[in-house]
Design a protein around this motif. Structure first.
Motif, mmCIF file in Angstrom:
data_model
loop_
_atom_site.group_PDB
_atom_site.id
_atom_site.type_symbol
_atom_site.label_atom_id
_atom_site.label_comp_id
_atom_site.label_asym_id
_atom_site.label_seq_id
_atom_site.Cartn_x
_atom_site.Cartn_y
_atom_site.Cartn_z
ATOM 1 N N GLY A 137 7.635 15.556 -61.009
ATOM 2 C CA GLY A 137 6.774 14.649 -60.257
ATOM 3 C C GLY A 137 7.016 14.749 -58.772
ATOM 4 N N ILE A 138 6.345 13.870 -58.036
ATOM 5 C CA ILE A 138 6.459 13.885 -56.581
ATOM 6 C C ILE A 138 7.086 12.557 -56.137
ATOM 7 C CG2 ILE A 138 5.182 14.097 -54.402
ATOM 8 C CD1 ILE A 138 2.995 15.457 -56.415
ATOM 9 N N ALA A 139 8.394 12.634 -55.775
ATOM 10 C CA ALA A 139 9.133 11.415 -55.422
ATOM 11 C C ALA A 139 8.901 11.018 -53.971
ATOM 12 C CB ALA A 139 10.620 11.615 -55.699
ATOM 13 N N GLY A 140 8.391 11.954 -53.187
ATOM 14 C CA GLY A 140 8.076 11.661 -51.794
ATOM 15 C C GLY A 140 9.308 11.616 -50.903
ATOM 16 N N PRO A 141 9.190 11.201 -49.657
ATOM 17 C CA PRO A 141 7.950 10.742 -49.018
ATOM 18 C C PRO A 141 6.970 11.884 -48.735
ATOM 19 C CG PRO A 141 9.754 10.744 -47.431
ATOM 20 C CD PRO A 141 10.344 11.123 -48.739
ATOM 21 N N ASP A 142 7.428 13.134 -48.731
ATOM 22 C CA ASP A 142 6.518 14.257 -48.498
ATOM 23 C C ASP A 142 6.089 14.880 -49.821
ATOM 24 O OD1 ASP A 142 6.929 13.945 -45.728
ATOM 25 O OD2 ASP A 142 8.849 14.986 -45.947
ATOM 26 N N GLY A 143 5.157 15.815 -49.744
ATOM 27 C CA GLY A 143 4.793 16.599 -50.917
ATOM 28 C C GLY A 143 3.588 16.074 -51.675
ATOM 29 N N GLY A 144 3.067 14.911 -51.263
ATOM 30 C CA GLY A 144 1.900 14.370 -51.960
ATOM 31 C C GLY A 144 0.606 15.032 -51.484
ATOM 32 N N THR A 145 -0.405 15.071 -52.349
ATOM 33 C CA THR A 145 -1.725 15.574 -51.958
ATOM 34 C C THR A 145 -2.757 14.543 -52.415
ATOM 35 O OG1 THR A 145 -2.063 16.699 -54.068
ATOM 36 C CG2 THR A 145 -1.011 17.974 -52.318
ATOM 37 N N ASP A 146 -4.007 14.735 -52.054
ATOM 38 C CA ASP A 146 -5.052 13.815 -52.497
ATOM 39 C C ASP A 146 -5.128 13.787 -54.018
ATOM 40 O OD1 ASP A 146 -5.679 13.084 -50.021
ATOM 41 O OD2 ASP A 146 -7.555 14.221 -49.855
ATOM 42 N N GLU A 147 -4.999 14.973 -54.585
ATOM 43 C CA GLU A 147 -5.133 15.094 -56.029
ATOM 44 C C GLU A 147 -3.882 14.555 -56.745
ATOM 45 O OE1 GLU A 147 -5.850 18.539 -59.294
ATOM 46 O OE2 GLU A 147 -5.635 19.146 -57.195
ATOM 47 N N LYS A 148 -2.715 14.889 -56.170
ATOM 48 C CA LYS A 148 -1.446 14.438 -56.752
ATOM 49 C C LYS A 148 -0.642 13.700 -55.675
ATOM 50 C CE LYS A 148 -1.239 18.337 -59.965
ATOM 51 N NZ LYS A 148 -0.579 19.609 -60.328
ATOM 52 N N PRO A 149 -0.949 12.412 -55.506
ATOM 53 C CA PRO A 149 -0.241 11.659 -54.457
ATOM 54 C C PRO A 149 1.228 11.406 -54.828
ATOM 55 C CG PRO A 149 -1.679 10.208 -55.714
ATOM 56 C CD PRO A 149 -1.937 11.600 -56.207
ATOM 57 N N VAL A 150 2.014 11.003 -53.832
ATOM 58 C CA VAL A 150 3.411 10.612 -54.089
ATOM 59 C C VAL A 150 3.424 9.581 -55.217
ATOM 60 C CG1 VAL A 150 5.380 9.357 -53.111
ATOM 61 C CG2 VAL A 150 4.245 11.140 -51.770
ATOM 62 N N GLY A 151 4.326 9.754 -56.175
ATOM 63 C CA GLY A 151 4.396 8.833 -57.311
ATOM 64 C C GLY A 151 3.765 9.396 -58.572
ATOM 65 N N THR A 152 3.095 10.541 -58.446
ATOM 66 C CA THR A 152 2.538 11.205 -59.626
ATOM 67 C C THR A 152 3.674 11.866 -60.399
ATOM 68 O OG1 THR A 152 0.548 11.749 -58.374
ATOM 69 C CG2 THR A 152 0.891 12.950 -60.451
ATOM 70 N N VAL A 153 3.816 11.513 -61.673
ATOM 71 C CA VAL A 153 4.902 12.080 -62.478
ATOM 72 C C VAL A 153 4.379 12.432 -63.869
ATOM 73 C CG1 VAL A 153 7.233 11.715 -63.414
ATOM 74 C CG2 VAL A 153 6.603 10.621 -61.263
ATOM 75 N N TRP A 154 4.731 13.616 -64.335
ATOM 76 C CA TRP A 154 4.452 14.022 -65.718
ATOM 77 C C TRP A 154 5.744 13.942 -66.515
ATOM 78 C CZ3 TRP A 154 0.136 14.816 -68.488
ATOM 79 C CH2 TRP A 154 -1.069 14.961 -67.782
ATOM 80 N N ILE A 155 5.647 13.371 -67.723
ATOM 81 C CA ILE A 155 6.836 13.197 -68.565
ATOM 82 C C ILE A 155 6.523 13.700 -69.974
ATOM 83 C CG2 ILE A 155 8.541 11.547 -69.466
ATOM 84 C CD1 ILE A 155 7.699 9.619 -67.239
ATOM 85 N N ALA A 156 7.422 14.513 -70.514
ATOM 86 C CA ALA A 156 7.287 14.952 -71.911
ATOM 87 C C ALA A 156 8.554 14.553 -72.662
ATOM 88 C CB ALA A 156 7.088 16.459 -71.981
ATOM 89 N N VAL A 157 8.350 14.062 -73.898
ATOM 90 C CA VAL A 157 9.474 13.608 -74.711
ATOM 91 C C VAL A 157 9.261 14.102 -76.131
ATOM 92 C CG1 VAL A 157 10.399 11.518 -75.831
ATOM 93 C CG2 VAL A 157 10.091 11.566 -73.349
ATOM 94 N N GLY A 158 10.341 14.487 -76.791
ATOM 95 C CA GLY A 158 10.234 14.911 -78.187
ATOM 96 C C GLY A 158 10.764 16.321 -78.367
ATOM 97 N N ASN A 159 10.073 17.099 -79.195
ATOM 98 C CA ASN A 159 10.447 18.504 -79.377
ATOM 99 C C ASN A 159 9.192 19.331 -79.646
ATOM 100 O OD1 ASN A 159 9.837 18.067 -82.148
ATOM 101 N ND2 ASN A 159 11.911 17.239 -82.431
#
Lengths: 412, 412
Positions: free
Chosen positions: B354-376
């Motif tokens: 994900g994007i923890a910021g403060p930099d690195g955010g974009t319009d499409e993926k702003p700061v705070g965007t996080v993908w999470i996968a769990v399982g197998n």
């Protein structure tokens, strides 16, 4: 010069809010040379606030009041202060103007309710709140100063910084006071004090030295009082140089420097990359490194090898090493370090393995035994440390010691 | 019934110590049905302590005093209390006996100085301090109760738990009050409140519900008052069942359960092992998992892949995936997850990017965007979340959401 602090608000008396404002205010005022006589926390009741004011002004020349200015209860505090000083509430045009702009800017109609935000006791000077709509109030009555501020910490702090602290310096003939912080890591308070014995003995009478320890760090605060600020600055520079001479090795920064940021800047400047191989700290060192925004410039990643099989398979630690010397040993952390550097292709690394407890300790390797390796294959520093405290403290201290080893490594 | 709290000690007035004792005491007393009228912090001076006592007893039936009992200043508080009540200091044989045993046990001679620890005002009942040598004192005078305790938090808490709280329940005819905590994770306070709208509307008049939010968690506190404790217990069970019916999915535990421990127990019971693959959290999830003592039973390790090349080389994320969909994408965390499970040979895993910021955010993926996968590989849950706050908050919330996803995965 003495001050009293009155905090108004049920949330403190119910115990859902810890009163951190008072400690912050007390520290700031003490640093100005104003000592706190008393702190009183009372409820949002007129009678109660009045009696606290009466008690406070018996001994204090300055009374700071926080809280009780929220949208639901602003009337009571403002009205109470007005009554206390036999004043009327009146509309302050300069306050109204700023509020109007604020609401206009947000496209909100200034309601009758919000209009009362601009009504303050006629005898006060309004103090702008840079972070909110409830203004502060400055009263001078009966030869004393009373300041009322909102209880929201960032609003209160911002009002203090922008207006109240400068105004206090102007209003009262306070001694010139200068403070300077010297930041150390991975040295115990007692050891640091030993190194500074002579320094302290020779400290001029107008200087004071405070040790402020916090989980692996000791912040030194030098405070000087006098009449001439320029003179104090010169004296301070001289004393700071003396501290540096005696404890230079342990000093990572000054004033508001942040440990992980200081190390990050060193890595970035040298254009070097780093990885960590962690066992007992379970990712905590990596976490500390990545609390710094922009750490991706020098930090590439980590292998957290909690299980021995991961140490072997992922970091290339020889099973023979683990069997013969144990997972918590000099040879293991050396192999973890070279393993992670090779694997993640970095210039250097940190490797740690230890016993964080509460279980897993032996007579030979009690809880708190930690091996740390820092550097790279050709240039490596390895240390064994014995850390005190519970599991959480051991993990935290390990991270501080390891990062401090890295900092010193980078200095070379 | 009303109480007042007096804290004695310069460290609070200087601002080096935040007064956490008062909030703790206020909460405990409120939970018993005793409300706090006032909190006063004063210095270690006889006159000052006396005037605070006088003010406190004007409105309160119970006065709790903390601090001022240390080895350097115990005489002043004890002497002040003795004077306040016109009593003499006398040696308490039962206190002396315990102290003697304490020092004998440590092979220390009981000095004249230490002997004074057993001297207390003649009109008090001595209260044993299970964690230290300065005893507490219980006074009943003028129809009121005064309790003096050391300011060291763990000593004070231990005295409260062991003696003062039980004695208060006995002494005063307090209403029967019962509290129960229901612990939720990864749901916002407002969303939880929405789910409990009907529950709250139908809550009996003798019940109260409090929402206590804390960085990814909301603790619900149900409080019931009445006359009969058995009846309250039955009522409480019924209400807890109703909360479960409405918000079961979000509840990870009750009372003093610890989130990471609850999840650890589930893994241990199922005899399953886990690893994490972390990008934006930089090892923080691994750290949370390993705060639990004994976590080595189910946690094997992690790959912290901050740099994309580490995601590729160590976790087998396809360069094509990163190029086409980005490092913060569904496909990337899926590949990170299968990669780390394969590599560390575990039953399941957590992967985040994900994007923890403060930099690195974009319009499409702003700061705070996080993908999470769990399982197998065969059974995987993948989610995208948009988290609020600064870098530190985003990292913390990501860990809570990811661990909560793991908990729900394990429930299936």
């Amino acid at each position: 010069m003495k001050a009293a602090i009155i905090t108004i608000g049920d949330e403190i008396l119910i115990g859902t809010t810890i009163d951190t404002n008072s400690a912050w205010l007390a520290e700031k005022l003490n640093l100005l040379g104003i000592s706190i006589y008393e702190i009183i926390s009372v409820s949002d009741e007129k009678f109660h606030i009045m009696s606290a004011l009466k008690r406070a002004e018996e001994h204090a020349q300055l009374i700071l009041i926080t809280g009780g200015l929220g949208p639901t209860n602003d009337d009571i505090t403002k009205k109470t202060l007005a009554d206390y000083f036999n004043a009327e509430l009146k509309l302050f045009p300069e306050v109204y103007k700023v509020l109007k702009e604020y609401f206009d800017h947000r496209g909100i109609q200034l309601s009758e309710k919000n209009r009362t935000l601009a009504e303050l006791p006629a005898n006060c000077t309004a103090i702008r709140n840079p972070k909110g709509t409830a203004w502060g109030m400055w009263f001078e009555e009966r030869g004393k100063v009373y300041v009322s501020m909102p209880g929201v910490p960032w609003e209160m702090k911002s009002i203090m910084h922008d207006t109240v602290l400068p105004k206090l310096k102007q209003k009262f003939s306070l001694p010139a006071i200068l403070h300077y912080h010297i930041l150390t890591a991975a040295i115990a308070e007692s050891q640091l004090a030993e190194k500074l014995t002579v320094f302290e003995a020779q400290l001029p009478a107008n200087f004071k030295l405070a040790y402020l320890p916090d989980m692996g760090f000791v912040k030194l605060r030098l405070s000087a009082t006098g009449n001439n600020m320029n003179e104090l600055r010169q004296q301070m520079n001289h004393q700071v140089e003396r501290v540096k001479a005696d404890a230079s090795k342990h000093i990572y920064g000054f004033e508001n420097d942040i440990f992980e940021q200081v190390i990050g800047n060193m890595l970035a400047e040298k254009n070097m990359t780093i990885a960590t191989a962690e066992s007992c700290t379970g990712g905590y060192i990596a976490h500390r490194i990545t609390t710094v925004a922009g750490s991706s410039a020098y930090y590439k990643g980590s292998v957290i090898a909690y299980a021995n099989e991961v140490k072997t398979a992922e970091l290339g630690v020889s099973p023979h090493t683990i069997q013969q010397q144990g997972a918590v040993s000099e040879q293991t952390v050396k192999e973890m370090l070279t393993g992670v550097i090779k694997k993640l292709n970095t210039d250097m690394g940190i490797a740690v393995s230890g016993i964080a407890g509460p279980d897993g300790g032996t007579d030979e390797k009690p809880v708190g035994t930690v091996w740390i390796a820092v550097g790279n294959e050709t240039n490596m520093v390895v240390r064994q440390v014995q850390l005190p405290g519970n599991r959480k403290q051991i993990i935290t201290l390990t991270a501080v010691v390891a990062l401090e080893m890295l900092r010193r490594f980078l200095l070379k």
